[in-house]
Design an enzyme around this catalytic site. Structure first.
Site, PDB file in Angstrom:
ATOM      1  N   TRP A  56       0.815  -1.217   0.000  1.00 39.95           N
ATOM      2  CA  TRP A  56       0.000   0.000   0.000  1.00 39.95           C
ATOM      3  C   TRP A  56       0.845   1.261   0.000  1.00 39.95           C
ATOM      4  CZ3 TRP A  56      -4.353  -0.505  -2.089  1.00 39.95           C
ATOM      5  CH2 TRP A  56      -5.112  -1.662  -1.910  1.00 39.95           C
TER       6      TRP A  56
ATOM      7  N   ASP B  43      -0.964   6.606   6.626  1.00 43.44           N
ATOM      8  CA  ASP B  43      -2.122   5.804   6.211  1.00 43.44           C
ATOM      9  C   ASP B  43      -2.409   4.814   7.334  1.00 43.44           C
ATOM     10  OD1 ASP B  43      -3.903   3.980   5.149  1.00 43.44           O
ATOM     11  OD2 ASP B  43      -2.673   3.443   3.415  1.00 43.44           O
TER      12      ASP B  43
ATOM     13  N   LYS C 254     -12.438  -1.224   7.163  1.00 43.93           N
ATOM     14  CA  LYS C 254     -11.771  -2.288   7.915  1.00 43.93           C
ATOM     15  C   LYS C 254     -12.176  -2.239   9.387  1.00 43.93           C
ATOM     16  CE  LYS C 254      -8.546  -1.702   4.371  1.00 43.93           C
ATOM     17  NZ  LYS C 254      -8.659  -2.963   3.666  1.00 43.93           N
TER      18      LYS C 254
HETATM   19  N1  PLP Z   1      -4.271   1.616   2.521  1.00 45.70           N
HETATM   20  C1  PLP Z   1      -4.364   0.444   3.177  1.00 45.70           C
HETATM   21  C2  PLP Z   1      -3.482   0.204   4.361  1.00 45.70           C
HETATM   22  C3  PLP Z   1      -5.268  -0.530   2.741  1.00 45.70           C
HETATM   23  O1  PLP Z   1      -5.358  -1.697   3.385  1.00 45.70           O
HETATM   24  C4  PLP Z   1      -6.090  -0.256   1.624  1.00 45.70           C
HETATM   25  C5  PLP Z   1      -7.091  -1.227   1.141  1.00 45.70           C
HETATM   26  O2  PLP Z   1      -7.129  -2.371   1.487  1.00 45.70           O
HETATM   27  C6  PLP Z   1      -5.936   0.971   0.978  1.00 45.70           C
HETATM   28  C7  PLP Z   1      -5.042   1.887   1.462  1.00 45.70           C
HETATM   29  C8  PLP Z   1      -6.750   1.304  -0.230  1.00 45.70           C
HETATM   30  O3  PLP Z   1      -8.033   1.569   0.157  1.00 45.70           O
HETATM   31  P1  PLP Z   1      -9.241   1.735  -0.861  1.00 45.70           P
HETATM   32  O4  PLP Z   1      -9.526   0.385  -1.418  1.00 45.70           O
HETATM   33  O5  PLP Z   1     -10.309   2.281   0.036  1.00 45.70           O
HETATM   34  O6  PLP Z   1      -8.826   2.702  -1.898  1.00 45.70           O
END
Ligand code: PLP
Length: 368
Positions: free
Chosen positions: A104, A174, A198
């Site tokens: 990510w 994040d 989540k």
């Molecule tokens: N950041 C993290 C730590 C994630 O686990 C995720 C998705 O699983 C995201 C960002 C991306 O999120 P989204 O699918 O809401 O764009």
């Protein structure tokens, strides 16, 4: 409706607290006495304003958000924020530091590179199983911000420290997959963001906590819906917000408040994850978690079965047995394979014990 027919270990969208789902169900057709559902309510109405403002106030209380920070509710998920963070901040100096410790943060860096120069703080890691200590990082004193992902959901790598950065360089984090799972000192951060799906609600709403002085530094090309300043000026009601998601998230915040707060969630997370990691570590290699102990995630526990690279036949059998016992969505992310048990706030200790029981029985039946 019968609840608890299955135990949902999904990585997200993930399990919501049963009490919250029951409340949603009870109020579905008549939300807070309005005679209509929340999905049919004007986002400019007094009824909705109460839901919106209460959710923000409860979040501020749960995390002790200092008064010089704004809470924004936006759309576009974590991925939207990969762009938003850069659009709103990278223009300060044209460059930003990215600490890439998993899938990510790597994606976030790639997105940001569209809007400015991205400096990789770490040499490219051969695999994402550790967080290199900060003494080895190459930070750029001229960076607009330092970015990292507190919990890498795919690999199960969670920071065991808050990076220390120059006071002039804001820290951007994040926290999508470990938000509200442990206490944090907001004052150490410039921006924190988290997609809701989540730990805190349904997909569709993203929470941003941003220090006031970082608002208004966006690039000219920033779309209005990703613009922190415009969102802030309009109390996150610049356009139609994800009203249903915000409503459910507000109920989750109330549930956390009456369930011991963030400290209570943290204790539960430690107890649940420890239970599973202990079984892995005591299985003499039958279960294998590649992540360094110090940075093993309390939320997402990835493991292989049979060997370090995984015995696919055994893993398939394990997943089938789990499903037969009502334990679902335990398959690892497609990029790493194996098993991943996500133990977000809504997963109870008793549910985790069910998984532990299955793992122990599977070990006994399949060890050499
Ligand atoms: N950041 C993290 C730590 C994630 O686990 C995720 C998705 O699983 C995201 C960002 C991306 O999120 P989204 O699918 O809401 O764009």
């Amino acid at each position: 409706i019968i609840y608890n027919m299955v135990i949902n270990f999904a990585a997200g969208p993930a399990k919501l607290p049963e009490e919250v789902l029951k409340e949603v169900q009870t109020n579905l057709l008549n939300c807070n006495g309005s005679g209509i559902s929340v999905m049919e309510m004007s986002h400019r109405s007094g009824n909705y304003a109460k839901i919106h403002d209460t959710a923000i106030a409860d979040l501020r209380e749960l995390l002790n958000v200092p008064s010089n920070y704004k809470v924004l509710l936006m759309q576009g998920g974590g991925t939207g924020q990969f762009a938003a963070v850069a659009l709103n901040l990278i223009g300060c100096t044209g460059t930003a530091d990215y600490v890439i410790t998993g899938s990510w943060s790597a994606k976030a860096a790639k997105e940001a590179a569209q809007y400015g120069k991205v400096n990789a703080v770490l040499p490219k890691l051969p695999k994402y199983t550790d967080v290199p200590r900060q003494s080895s990082w190459k930070l750029d004193a001229n960076a607009s911000y330092v970015y990292y992902c507190d919990n890498e959901t795919v690999e199960g790598v969670e920071f065991d420290f808050v990076p220390q950065v120059d006071a002039k360089v804001p820290l951007v984090c994040d926290m999508s997959s470990n938000f509200l799972s442990r206490p944090i000192d907001i004052s150490k951060f410039g921006v924190i963001f988290a997609g809701a799906q989540k730990n805190i609600g349904p997909a569709g709403v993203t929470v941003i906590i941003v220090r006031e002085d970082l608002i208004g530094k966006h690039l000219k090309i920033t779309p209005s819906i990703l613009n922190f300043e415009q969102m802030d000026k309009n109390n996150s009601l610049l356009n139609t917000p994800p009203t249903f998601g915000i409503y459910v998230m507000g109920l989750v915040f109330k549930w956390i408040k009456r369930s011991g707060g963030v400290a209570g969630m943290c204790e539960r997370a430690k107890a649940k994850s420890q239970l599973i990691y202990e079984i892995i570590d005591q299985s003499k290699g039958f279960f294998y978690c590649p992540v360094q102990k110090q940075v093993r995630s309390h939320m997402n526990v990835p493991f292989r079965i049979g060997s370090a690279s995984g015995d696919e036949k055994l893993e398939k059998e394990f997943l089938a047995q789990a499903e037969a016992e009502g334990m679902i969505q335990l398959k690892g992310h497609r990029s790493v394979g194996g098993i991943r048990a996500s133990l977000y706030n809504a997963i109870t200790l008793a549910e985790t014990q069910q998984l532990a029981k299955l793992m122990l029985a599977f070990y006994e039946n399949n060890k050499n």
